[in-house]
Motif scaffolding. Structure first.
Motif, PDB file in Angstrom:
ATOM      1  N   GLU A 187      35.496  50.234  51.448  1.00  0.00           N
ATOM      2  CA  GLU A 187      35.183  48.825  51.218  1.00  0.00           C
ATOM      3  C   GLU A 187      36.277  47.919  51.770  1.00  0.00           C
ATOM      4  N   ALA A 188      37.535  48.322  51.612  1.00  0.00           N
ATOM      5  CA  ALA A 188      38.643  47.502  52.104  1.00  0.00           C
ATOM      6  C   ALA A 188      38.595  47.363  53.624  1.00  0.00           C
ATOM      7  N   THR A 189      38.172  48.410  54.309  1.00  0.00           N
ATOM      8  CA  THR A 189      38.073  48.352  55.766  1.00  0.00           C
ATOM      9  C   THR A 189      36.960  47.405  56.199  1.00  0.00           C
ATOM     10  N   GLU A 190      35.848  47.458  55.484  1.00  0.00           N
ATOM     11  CA  GLU A 190      34.739  46.543  55.788  1.00  0.00           C
ATOM     12  C   GLU A 190      35.155  45.095  55.520  1.00  0.00           C
ATOM     13  N   ALA A 191      35.897  44.873  54.429  1.00  0.00           N
ATOM     14  CA  ALA A 191      36.376  43.523  54.121  1.00  0.00           C
ATOM     15  C   ALA A 191      37.346  43.037  55.195  1.00  0.00           C
ATOM     16  N   ARG A 192      38.171  43.934  55.700  1.00  0.00           N
ATOM     17  CA  ARG A 192      39.112  43.560  56.765  1.00  0.00           C
ATOM     18  C   ARG A 192      38.372  43.112  58.018  1.00  0.00           C
TER      19      ARG A 192
END
Length: 731
Positions: free
Chosen positions: A58-63
């Motif tokens: 999820e953090a990668t998608e948010a980035r």
């Protein structure tokens, strides 16, 4: 006494001189190109956060969404000014003038600040730095300017993502020089002690260094083409792995070459004999490590995926170096390589006799070890297993759930000190906010949920230009929108790299999902959380793959099912024991707060793959001797003739991995200890006692279901009764 005869067919000039010289010239050309490339690896290497991110988290998608809101690829540096007392008006005036000086450096867009702390003892500026620039140089420029312009008596720090990245790059600076020199120096000293010769250690080291040059050239090319990602972590491991593996393979070949020189006066014939005898175990060993490393491609962590092909390329070059360059050097040097202790010819009768115990002709430590194994095999292997199980109990104390980013760098760090200063005077998450991506229609509701969440200090929507919407007069009132999404920044009340911050992010994700099921929570803390979670999941995925690959290769090599199963079980137990002891050392000796979440996986891949190497070297020789003399004499003979070389190889590999400890990065120091200790444990206990004793106890059954488990041994002297041979024991 009949000596080896010289009446052997003359070896053609092509094989004696032309082919060896041609191979050496080819490798010289490779080293001539690859050596200078070593200094250019920084051109294709990156230590930014993206090179370590979990690919599907999820953090990668948010980035990815966060990047759409940026006008540039800037990374924030946080400048902190700290005083022991409240800032005076004069000091505040001087600090206000610092903003213009920071902007004059032109490292990025507009500087934000000064922002005073509530206690009046600290100020902070947020300085965006273009990632296209050299972050290390830009941060150093900031530090120099801040230190020179700050009011007298004020402490200054440059921290935040840019500051921490710069200090991380500085910590990796020793990889290109210090690490390699320490590793090569350690290997050279060990080889001098082992061979008591000057030429042979130089030949082995040349093989290792030339293999590293080839690996660097190959990795540089793949990174330049965009096939792989290279970072400081994989760069350091590449150097150590190639030097250690190439030296190990070289030691095995040299042992066979030395043995062949006792049988023939022709150096070329000895080179070919040694090559044929060592080709299969070296190839099997290299293939095992390569395939085990390539299993890392199934990881969801970019850092793991990056290491797999990089390290596999290194092992491939080590393999080629040991099977081409080293034989060519030995063909040119002959027995002179061992000067002043050249191998002495062994009479034909000595070579052709059938062994009854397997200890004939042996002396010293390895005869004593073989005698112990033969007298009490079951006692030896049971005691070894119990000792390993006891060491494995330390696994219960292993804290491999990640460490704060401020603890990653073990040397003095201005950025780490700056993070501590931020935590003393501001919301601890200042400079590293949680980033929430939400639908435009749910922006207000999501913002309310974020503000109400536990652990959140302040939160605001972002307008164009990454300006906060505060509701103040003259401030922007409309949020920036990209593809129907808005961005919210939330400053946490905990340090961004703390366990409390990770718990706050977990709670924040639940709150955001209630207002917007498509909402995402990213940022520094979320990335660390997702990285740790992904690393734990990778253990479950990759460990069975690695074990399956190793098992298949061992079955093909040994033509057996039972022996490979026992060998794999032995190295897994050895790995557990190494990790257990490492946990105790990390917690109670070195005082580390924990371990990187990827340490258990990397430790497993290296220890199991490299540990199987020594079992391959041992059991391939045991199988060869068993075909001649029977299984039990073959085990003792194999243990005796491989004991010295495998122990030397283990010490060399342990020393090269221990060299990683000179780089002040916690992950590398921990990996250095785990692999160095684990290799020594595997070499001294598992390969020298556990495996030989268990195999001796089982006898011919160890080869089940292969024909060797049922047939009698065959030698040049004829066929001997297998039962008599195996029951002879040690008189």
């Amino acid at each position: 006494m009949k000596q080896p005869t010289d009446s052997q067919p003359r070896v053609p000039f092509l094989l004696r001189w032309l082919v060896p010289v041609l191979l050496v010239l080819i490798w010289l050309a490779v080293a001539g190109v690859g050596g200078p490339t070593f200094g250019r690896l920084d051109e294709v290497s990156s230590n930014d956060q993206a090179s370590f991110l979990p690919a599907g988290a999820e953090a990668t998608e948010a980035r990815a969404w966060q990047d759409k809101f940026r006008d540039s690829r800037e990374v924030p540096a946080v400048v902190v000014l700290e005083s022991d007392a409240t800032f005076t008006p004069a000091q505040l005036g001087e600090a206000a003038g610092l903003k213009g000086k920071l902007e004059a450096l032109k490292v990025g867009s507009a500087v934000i600040g000064p922002i005073p702390s509530e206690d009046g003892r600290a100020l902070q500026f947020v300085v965006p730095i273009e990632t296209a620039d050299e972050i290390k140089e830009a941060v150093q420029g900031l530090r120099d300017e801040v230190q020179a312009a700050a009011p007298a008596g004020i402490q200054t720090f440059v921290t935040g993502p840019a500051g921490l990245t710069a200090d991380l790059v500085s910590a990796f600076a020793g990889i290109d020089g210090i690490l390699l020199l320490v590793a090569l120096g350690a290997v050279f000293v060990i080889l001098l002690v082992v061979y008591r010769s000057l030429l042979l250690p130089i030949a082995v080291l040349l093989t290792s260094v030339f293999a590293l040059c080839a690996a660097i050239l190959l990795v540089f090319g793949m990174a330049k083409l965009g096939w792989i990602q290279l970072n400081g972590q994989s760069q350091g491991i590449l150097s150590i792995l190639v030097i250690g593996a190439a030296t190990d393979y070289a030691l095995l070949y040299v042992a066979r070459f030395r043995e062949a020189l006792t049988h023939t006066p022709s150096r070329t014939a000895a080179v070919l004999t040694a090559w044929k005898a060592s080709f299969e175990p070296i190839l099997a060993s290299g293939a095992t490590v390569i395939l085990a490393l390539l299993c890392l491609l199934f990881s969801d962590l970019n850092s793991n995926k990056a290491l797999g092909p990089v390290a596999a390329a290194g092992i491939l070059c080590a393999l080629f170096g040991a099977l081409t360059l080293l034989p060519a050097l030995m063909a040119l040097l002959g027995s002179a390589a061992f000067w002043p202790f050249r191998p002495k010819p062994v009479p034909d009768e000595e070579r052709e006799r059938v062994l009854t115990t397997g200890l004939e002709g042996q002396k010293g430590l390895w005869r004593a070890t073989g005698a112990l194994v033969a007298r009490r095999p079951r006692t030896v292997w049971v005691a070894s297993v119990l000792l390993l199980l006891a060491a494995s109990a330390g696994l219960l104390q292993l804290k491999a759930n990640g460490v704060p980013q401020t603890d990653v760098i073990l040397s003095a760090s201005n950025a780490v000190d700056g993070q501590d200063a931020l935590a003393r005077h501001f919301d601890a998450g200042s400079g590293s906010p949680a980033v929430i991506v939400a639908r435009e229609g749910a922006a207000g509701q999501v913002l309310d949920e974020v503000k109400a969440a536990d652990g959140v200090g302040t939160a605001y929507l972002l307008a164009e230009g990454s300006v906060p919407i505060t509701g103040a007069p003259g401030a922007p009132s409309e949020p920036a929108v990209r593809d129907g999404k808005v961005l919210i920044n939330a400053t946490l009340g905990f340090a961004a790299d703390s366990a409390e911050a990770e718990s706050a992010v977990l709670a924040l994700r639940e709150s955001v999902k209630t207002a917007d099921p498509e909402g995402l929570v990213g940022g520094v803390t979320a990335t660390a959380l997702d990285t740790n979670t992904t690393a734990q999941r990778d253990l479950v995925t990759i460990i069975p793959l690695v074990l399956g690959v190793i098992l298949v290769i061992l079955m093909l090599l040994l033509r057996s099912v039972l022996a490979p199963l026992l060998l794999v079980a032995s190295v897994v137990l050895s790995y557990a024991a190494a990790m257990g002891v490492s946990a105790l050392v990390f917690n109670h000796v070195l005082g580390f707060p924990g371990a990187d979440a990827t340490v258990p996986l990397f430790g497993f891949v290296f220890l199991v793959a490299l540990g199987v190497d020594y079992n391959i070297f041992l059991m391939s020789r045991v199988r060869e001797e068993s075909l001649k003399h029977g299984t039990r004499p073959g085990i003792l003979r194999g243990l005796g003739v491989t004991g010295g070389v495998i122990t030397s190889a283990g010490v060399v590999l342990a020393a090269t991995f221990a060299a990683l400890g000179v780089i002040p990065i916690m992950f590398l120091v921990q990996l250095a200890f785990i692999v160095a200790f684990g290799v020594l444990l595997d070499t001294v206990l598992v390969r020298s006692l556990l495996v030989p004793a268990l195999s001796y106890d089982l006898g011919r059954r160890i080869w089940w279901p292969a024909r060797l488990a049922h047939t009698k041994p065959v030698s040049n002297a004829g066929i001997r009764n297998e039962t008599e041979t195996e029951e002879a024991g040690v008189r």
